[in-house]
Motif scaffolding. Structure first.
Motif, PDB file in Angstrom:
ATOM      1  N   GLN A 187     -35.762 -20.721 -79.595  1.00 38.43           N
ATOM      2  CA  GLN A 187     -37.022 -20.371 -78.937  1.00 38.43           C
ATOM      3  C   GLN A 187     -38.199 -20.997 -79.670  1.00 38.43           C
ATOM      4  O   GLN A 187     -39.138 -21.526 -79.054  1.00 38.43           O
ATOM      5  N   GLU A 239     -38.832 -24.544 -78.741  1.00 38.71           N
ATOM      6  CA  GLU A 239     -39.552 -24.694 -77.481  1.00 38.71           C
ATOM      7  C   GLU A 239     -41.062 -24.631 -77.730  1.00 38.71           C
ATOM      8  O   GLU A 239     -41.835 -25.418 -77.168  1.00 38.71           O
ATOM      9  N   SER A 251     -30.796 -18.211 -82.360  1.00 40.18           N
ATOM     10  CA  SER A 251     -31.503 -17.956 -81.118  1.00 40.18           C
ATOM     11  C   SER A 251     -33.010 -18.034 -81.344  1.00 40.18           C
ATOM     12  O   SER A 251     -33.748 -18.606 -80.527  1.00 40.18           O
ATOM     13  N   ARG A 252     -33.480 -17.468 -82.464  1.00 36.34           N
ATOM     14  CA  ARG A 252     -34.900 -17.535 -82.777  1.00 36.34           C
ATOM     15  C   ARG A 252     -35.347 -18.981 -82.992  1.00 36.34           C
ATOM     16  O   ARG A 252     -36.422 -19.378 -82.558  1.00 36.34           O
TER      17      ARG A 252
END
Length: 313
Positions: free
Chosen positions: A267, A270, A263-264
Motif C-alpha cells: 500500500q 502505491e 501488505s503495508r
C-alpha cells in the motif's frame, strides 16, 4: 541559488515528523562545520524533548556549531504588549489610560497578537542568517498555522501602513493646534516610531523569507498528508516562496518482513508512486522508518544520514 539561501523552513501536517527532520537537518549542518541555529516555533516544545535540553527564548549551545532556541509566543507577546503600553501611556492623557490598558489586556492573548509577536522574534533571529549563523533551520507549527505565519509579513505591512497614515493625520491636527496656541516645539511620537520600526522589521522579514529561505515540506506516504502537502506546495508557490526537496518520512524499508508488513509496504508503494506523480519535477528525499521511535539524540543521529541531499539544496 541554493548556496545563497541559508534559511530552511521545515513544514508539514502535524505528526509527520517535522521536529525530528528539523533537528536532524540542523545537526547535519553542524556536523559539517556550519554554525547552525535550530529554531522551534511549535508550542508543543518537542524540540527540547528531543535534544534533552531545556530551551528558552535565547539561543543555547547544543553541540559544537549548533545552537537552539524555542520561541514562546505568549512570553514574546507579553513583552510586546508591555512595550506598547509604555509607549501609549507617554502620549495619552491619564483619563484614557484605563481604557487603553483594558484593550491591550484583551489583545494580549489574541491569535493576531501571538502571531505578530512570534514574527517579531523570528525576524530578529533570521536577521543573523549568513552572519551570526551560516544556517538557520526553523521547525514550524502544523501546515495551516505556518501558511498563515508566512503570509502575515505582507498582510501586516499593509495594515501598519494604514495605521501610519492615520497616525500622521492625527499628528498633523495636533501640530496645527499647538501652532495656533503658540507652541512650536516638536513632540515625540513613540507610537508612530514603533509603527515605522514594525513596518521596517516586517519588510526585512518578508525579504528574508523570499530571498534567503527554502521551505522543505515533510509528509508521510499516507492519503491525508499527501493531499495536505499538495495544497501547501501550491500555496507556497503562489506566495512566491522557494520550495525545496520534499521529505518523505517513515518509509518502510524493503527488508521489513512478515505478511502484515508486506501488505503495508504494498500500500505504501502505491502512495510513493502517487507522490512521485503528483510532485513530478520536484526533488524527493526518502527517510526510512526506524525500528524504534525517535525520542532522543541517538535516534535523531540515525535520521541525519537520510537528509544529506538537503545539505546542498
Amino acid at each position: 541559488m541554493s548556496a545563497a539561501r541559508p534559511i530552511r523552513l521545515i513544514g508539514g501536517k502535524g505528526g509527520v515528523g517535522k521536529t525530528t527532520v528539523s533537528t536532524a537537518l540542523a545537526g547535519a549542518f553542524a556536523a559539517r562545520g556550519r554554525h547552525t541555529l535550530l529554531v522551534s516555533t511549535d508550542p508543543a516544545h518537542s524540540t527540547a524533548d528531543l535534544l534533552g535540553l531545556p530551551l528558552g527564548g535565547e539561543p543555547v549551545a547544543v553541540t559544537d556549531h549548533l545552537e537552539a532556541v524555542e520561541i514562546d509566543p505568549e512570553a514574546v507577546a507579553d513583552a510586546y504588549v508591555e512595550a506598547v503600553r509604555r509607549d501609549v501611556h507617554r502620549v495619552v492623557s491619564p483619563e484614557v489610560r484605563t481604557t487603553v490598558d483594558r484593550h491591550l489586556d484583551l489583545a494580549r492573548r489574541g491569535a493576531g497578537t501571538l502571531e505578530s509577536a512570534l514574527l517579531d522574534r523570528l525576524a530578529d533571529l533570521l536577521a543573523g542568517a549568513g552572519s551570526r549563523w551560516e544556517r538557520i533551520v526553523v521547525d514550524t507549527a502544523p501546515t495551516g498555522h505556518t501558511l498563515r505565519l508566512l503570509a502575515m509579513p505582507e498582510v501586516l505591512t499593509g495594515w501598519i501602513q494604514g495605521l501610519v497614515r492615520q497616525r500622521e493625520k492625527a499628528r498633523g491636527v495636533d501640530r496645527m493646534l499647538r501652532n495656533l496656541a503658540g507652541d512650536e516645539t516638536a513632540a515625540d511620537d513613540p507610537v508612530l516610531e514603533r509603527l515605522h520600526a514594525q513596518r521596517q522589521r516586517l519588510a526585512r522579514l518578508a525579504r528574508h523569507l523570499r530571498d534567503e529561505a527554502v521551505v522543505h515540506p515533510v509528509l508521510i506516504p499516507e492519503r491525508l498528508p499527501i493531499e495536505e502537502t499538495v495544497r501547501a506546495v501550491a500555496a507556497l508557490d503562489e506566495a512566491g516562496l522557494t520550495v525545496g526537496a520534499l521529505v518523505v518520512n517513515r518509509v518502510l524499508p524493503p527488508d521489513a518482513d512478515g505478511a502484515f508488513l508486506a501488505s503495508r509496504r504494498a500500500q505504501q508503494q502505491e502512495y510513493l508512486d502517487e507522490i512521485a506523480r503528483r510532485f513530478a519535477g520536484r526533488d524527493l528525499v526518502q527517510v526510512p522508518q526506524l525500528p524504534r521511535d525517535v525520542s532522543d539524540a541517538t535516534g535523531v543521529a540515525e535520521v541525519r544520514d537520510g537528509l544529506i541531499p538537503l545539505l546542498a539544496d
